[in-house]
Design a protein around this motif. Structure first.
Motif, PDB file in Angstrom:
ATOM      1  N   GLY A 260      -4.202 -14.969 -33.347  1.00 26.94           N
ATOM      2  CA  GLY A 260      -3.871 -14.239 -32.406  1.00 26.94           C
ATOM      3  C   GLY A 260      -3.227 -14.898 -31.354  1.00 26.94           C
ATOM      4  N   GLU A 261      -3.452 -16.366 -31.099  1.00 26.55           N
ATOM      5  CA  GLU A 261      -2.936 -17.206 -30.121  1.00 26.55           C
ATOM      6  C   GLU A 261      -1.225 -17.402 -30.113  1.00 26.55           C
ATOM      7  OE1 GLU A 261      -3.501 -21.769 -28.423  1.00 26.55           O
ATOM      8  OE2 GLU A 261      -4.086 -21.321 -30.489  1.00 26.55           O
ATOM      9  N   PHE A 262      -0.765 -17.022 -31.050  1.00 23.98           N
ATOM     10  CA  PHE A 262       0.609 -17.201 -31.358  1.00 23.98           C
ATOM     11  C   PHE A 262       1.274 -15.765 -30.670  1.00 23.98           C
ATOM     12  CE2 PHE A 262       4.326 -15.543 -33.675  1.00 23.98           C
ATOM     13  CZ  PHE A 262       5.325 -16.440 -33.345  1.00 23.98           C
ATOM     14  N   GLN A 263       0.540 -14.934 -31.030  1.00 26.26           N
ATOM     15  CA  GLN A 263       1.097 -13.529 -30.635  1.00 26.26           C
ATOM     16  C   GLN A 263       1.179 -13.259 -29.140  1.00 26.26           C
ATOM     17  OE1 GLN A 263      -0.616 -14.242 -33.248  1.00 26.26           O
ATOM     18  NE2 GLN A 263      -0.595 -12.611 -34.692  1.00 26.26           N
ATOM     19  N   ALA A 264      -0.111 -14.126 -28.438  1.00 22.35           N
ATOM     20  CA  ALA A 264      -0.301 -14.009 -26.873  1.00 22.35           C
ATOM     21  C   ALA A 264       0.878 -14.887 -26.101  1.00 22.35           C
ATOM     22  CB  ALA A 264      -1.722 -14.666 -26.554  1.00 22.35           C
ATOM     23  N   ILE A 265       1.283 -16.191 -26.820  1.00 15.59           N
ATOM     24  CA  ILE A 265       2.325 -16.718 -26.240  1.00 15.59           C
ATOM     25  C   ILE A 265       3.598 -15.886 -26.309  1.00 15.59           C
ATOM     26  CG2 ILE A 265       3.615 -18.805 -26.659  1.00 15.59           C
ATOM     27  CD1 ILE A 265       1.057 -20.316 -27.515  1.00 15.59           C
ATOM     28  N   SER A 266       3.803 -15.293 -27.649  1.00 19.02           N
ATOM     29  CA  SER A 266       5.029 -14.644 -27.590  1.00 19.02           C
ATOM     30  C   SER A 266       5.318 -13.700 -26.515  1.00 19.02           C
ATOM     31  CB  SER A 266       4.972 -13.819 -29.068  1.00 19.02           C
ATOM     32  OG  SER A 266       5.187 -14.560 -30.017  1.00 19.02           O
ATOM     33  N   ARG A 267       4.024 -12.914 -26.308  1.00 22.25           N
ATOM     34  CA  ARG A 267       4.086 -11.821 -25.029  1.00 22.25           C
ATOM     35  C   ARG A 267       4.445 -12.253 -23.823  1.00 22.25           C
ATOM     36  NH1 ARG A 267      -0.604 -10.151 -28.328  1.00 22.25           N
ATOM     37  NH2 ARG A 267       0.134  -8.707 -29.852  1.00 22.25           N
ATOM     38  N   GLN A 268       3.960 -13.628 -23.494  1.00 16.01           N
ATOM     39  CA  GLN A 268       4.135 -14.240 -22.392  1.00 16.01           C
ATOM     40  C   GLN A 268       5.876 -14.521 -22.010  1.00 16.01           C
ATOM     41  OE1 GLN A 268       2.213 -17.985 -22.102  1.00 16.01           O
ATOM     42  NE2 GLN A 268       0.298 -17.186 -22.808  1.00 16.01           N
ATOM     43  N   PHE A 269       6.587 -14.515 -23.247  1.00 13.07           N
ATOM     44  CA  PHE A 269       8.047 -14.691 -23.063  1.00 13.07           C
ATOM     45  C   PHE A 269       8.865 -13.493 -23.334  1.00 13.07           C
ATOM     46  CE2 PHE A 269       6.335 -18.970 -23.384  1.00 13.07           C
ATOM     47  CZ  PHE A 269       6.986 -19.633 -22.498  1.00 13.07           C
ATOM     48  N   GLY A 270       8.214 -12.426 -23.487  1.00 13.94           N
ATOM     49  CA  GLY A 270       9.000 -11.081 -23.665  1.00 13.94           C
ATOM     50  C   GLY A 270       8.955 -10.551 -24.933  1.00 13.94           C
ATOM     51  N   PHE A 271       8.287 -11.303 -26.011  1.00 12.59           N
ATOM     52  CA  PHE A 271       8.780 -10.924 -27.459  1.00 12.59           C
ATOM     53  C   PHE A 271       7.346 -10.265 -27.868  1.00 12.59           C
ATOM     54  CE2 PHE A 271      10.943 -15.166 -26.886  1.00 12.59           C
ATOM     55  CZ  PHE A 271      12.276 -14.687 -27.285  1.00 12.59           C
ATOM     56  N   GLU A 272       7.522  -9.241 -28.525  1.00 16.44           N
ATOM     57  CA  GLU A 272       6.302  -8.346 -29.448  1.00 16.44           C
ATOM     58  C   GLU A 272       6.500  -8.885 -30.653  1.00 16.44           C
ATOM     59  OE1 GLU A 272       2.952  -6.943 -29.853  1.00 16.44           O
ATOM     60  OE2 GLU A 272       3.906  -6.973 -27.792  1.00 16.44           O
ATOM     61  N   PRO A 273       5.759  -9.664 -31.390  1.00 16.54           N
ATOM     62  CA  PRO A 273       6.223  -9.900 -33.062  1.00 16.54           C
ATOM     63  C   PRO A 273       5.628  -8.885 -33.929  1.00 16.54           C
ATOM     64  CG  PRO A 273       4.244 -11.298 -31.855  1.00 16.54           C
ATOM     65  CD  PRO A 273       4.912 -10.602 -30.718  1.00 16.54           C
ATOM     66  N   ALA A 274       6.270  -8.475 -34.652  1.00 18.83           N
ATOM     67  CA  ALA A 274       5.799  -7.267 -35.520  1.00 18.83           C
ATOM     68  C   ALA A 274       5.176  -8.304 -36.700  1.00 18.83           C
ATOM     69  CB  ALA A 274       7.183  -6.588 -36.269  1.00 18.83           C
ATOM     70  N   GLN A 275       4.220  -7.320 -37.265  1.00 19.47           N
ATOM     71  CA  GLN A 275       3.217  -7.996 -37.914  1.00 19.47           C
ATOM     72  C   GLN A 275       3.933  -8.352 -39.446  1.00 19.47           C
ATOM     73  OE1 GLN A 275      -0.030  -8.458 -37.441  1.00 19.47           O
ATOM     74  NE2 GLN A 275      -0.007  -9.659 -39.208  1.00 19.47           N
ATOM     75  N   ASP A 276       4.943  -7.608 -39.822  1.00 21.76           N
ATOM     76  CA  ASP A 276       5.901  -8.192 -41.079  1.00 21.76           C
ATOM     77  C   ASP A 276       6.358  -9.660 -40.895  1.00 21.76           C
ATOM     78  OD1 ASP A 276       7.611  -7.290 -39.470  1.00 21.76           O
ATOM     79  OD2 ASP A 276       8.827  -6.227 -40.901  1.00 21.76           O
ATOM     80  N   MET A 277       6.746  -9.832 -39.601  1.00 20.20           N
ATOM     81  CA  MET A 277       7.460 -11.184 -39.163  1.00 20.20           C
ATOM     82  C   MET A 277       6.140 -12.334 -39.221  1.00 20.20           C
ATOM     83  SD  MET A 277       9.091 -12.908 -35.962  1.00 20.20           S
ATOM     84  CE  MET A 277       7.132 -13.518 -35.603  1.00 20.20           C
ATOM     85  N   VAL A 278       4.861 -11.712 -38.407  1.00 17.11           N
ATOM     86  CA  VAL A 278       3.722 -12.652 -38.441  1.00 17.11           C
ATOM     87  C   VAL A 278       3.295 -13.376 -39.814  1.00 17.11           C
ATOM     88  CG1 VAL A 278       1.663 -12.893 -37.782  1.00 17.11           C
ATOM     89  CG2 VAL A 278       3.274 -11.862 -36.377  1.00 17.11           C
ATOM     90  N   ASP A 279       3.286 -12.253 -40.648  1.00 14.08           N
ATOM     91  CA  ASP A 279       3.223 -12.358 -42.082  1.00 14.08           C
ATOM     92  C   ASP A 279       4.146 -13.262 -43.089  1.00 14.08           C
ATOM     93  OD1 ASP A 279       0.744 -11.294 -41.597  1.00 14.08           O
ATOM     94  OD2 ASP A 279       1.378  -9.431 -42.462  1.00 14.08           O
ATOM     95  N   SER A 280       5.390 -13.377 -42.410  1.00 16.14           N
ATOM     96  CA  SER A 280       6.430 -13.731 -43.103  1.00 16.14           C
ATOM     97  C   SER A 280       6.303 -15.246 -43.279  1.00 16.14           C
ATOM     98  CB  SER A 280       7.851 -13.374 -42.619  1.00 16.14           C
ATOM     99  OG  SER A 280       8.810 -14.006 -43.149  1.00 16.14           O
TER     100      SER A 280
END
Length: 291
Positions: A260-280
């Motif tokens: 979940g560290e990547f998702q937390a960094i994403s949100r710091q920059f205004g991105f909300e990563p969808a699960q299908d992208m995270v799994d891709s």
């Protein structure tokens, strides 16, 4: 075994000067020459990354240090690989791959669109950003601002795109006349060109261009998503010959996604990563990439 039967050790100097024949088995390469790029970077504790100055995807500080979303992910990964110094080579998107192939940087740490053409040239990390293009114009400047790519082509507008970016090729393949495509080096230049009347409309990835016009508090008309334009993903890219570095980067990146560290960094920059992208995976992204 007598002295005359003992094998003579051939010096490196003799081999280099051609004073002795190299045994049939070949000259043994020194240890440093057998190392891959990852080992050399770890020994030096330093890496040079190629980036574009496209906030919030990637940026360069006044002191030359890298910032932005993708370089932040890279900093974490490099630190875990024992590489503490990150140097920067800045360039436009169109020049990044040639610069990497020429050895001016070790890999590309920016949001490089995963396209069919690029997948044939480089090895990508798994997708970090899923985005899509938007159309940006100034209020009241266009009588009937286009809402689709088909409208854009039909109206024969002068379109601003990033220099060497995937959307410059997409615009041409979609039917925008080459004479109506203006390539500008970064998002700030695209907005400057729009305000100055150099271009009538901008075709650019949404997150990056939004960052600029919001920062400037510039009133604009925006179409996003564009219904007939494909979405795409972006990530860091490597020379295919440097599979050791790319594989190590992937391993650490996948650990960040799993924790979940990547998702937390994403949100710091205004991105909300969808699960299908995270799994891709990079392979999956290349298999569906266009243009």
């Amino acid at each position: 075994m007598g002295e005359k039967d003992m094998p003579r050790i051939i010096s490196r100097r003799e081999v280099l000067l051609g004073l002795a024949a190299v045994p049939a088995m070949g000259l043994i390469r020194p240890a440093w020459a057998q190392q891959g790029l990852l080992a050399r970077l770890q020994a030096a504790k330093s890496v040079t990354v190629g980036i574009t100055n496209f906030p919030p995807y990637s940026s360069v500080g006044m002191d030359g240090t890298p910032g932005g979303f993708v370089p932040t992910v890279t900093k974490v990964i490099m630190g875990r690989l024992g590489i503490t110094e990150i140097k920067v080579m800045t360039s436009t998107f169109g020049e990044l791959i040639p610069a990497m192939m020429a050895g001016r940087c070790d890999f590309i740490s920016t949001a490089m669109t995963i396209s069919k053409a690029r997948c044939a040239q480089v090895g990508y990390a798994d997708p970090m950003i899923a985005d899509g293009p938007c159309l940006v114009s100034l209020p009241g400047k266009l009588q009937n601002a286009p809402k689709t790519i088909a409208d854009l082509v039909k109206q024969k507008l002068v379109v601003g795109v990033s220099t060497g970016g995937a959307l410059s090729r997409y615009a041409a393949s979609a039917g925008v006349e080459p004479g109506n495509i203006r390539q500008l080096p970064d998002n700030n230049a695209l907005i400057d060109g729009l305000v100055a009347g150099q271009v009538q409309i901008v075709l650019q990835d949404h997150a990056g261009i939004e960052h600029v016009y919001m920062q400037r508090k510039l009133p604009v008309e925006v179409t996003f998503p564009i219904p007939d334009a494909p979405k795409h993903s972006s990530s860091a890219a490597f020379r295919k010959t440097d599979s050791d570095l790319r594989d190590a980067y992937q391993r650490e990146f996948r650990k960040m996604k799993a924790s979940g560290e990547f998702q937390a960094i994403s949100r710091q920059f205004g991105f909300e990563p969808a699960q299908d992208m995270v799994d891709s995976t990079a392979e999956q992204a290349c298999s569906v990439a266009e243009h």
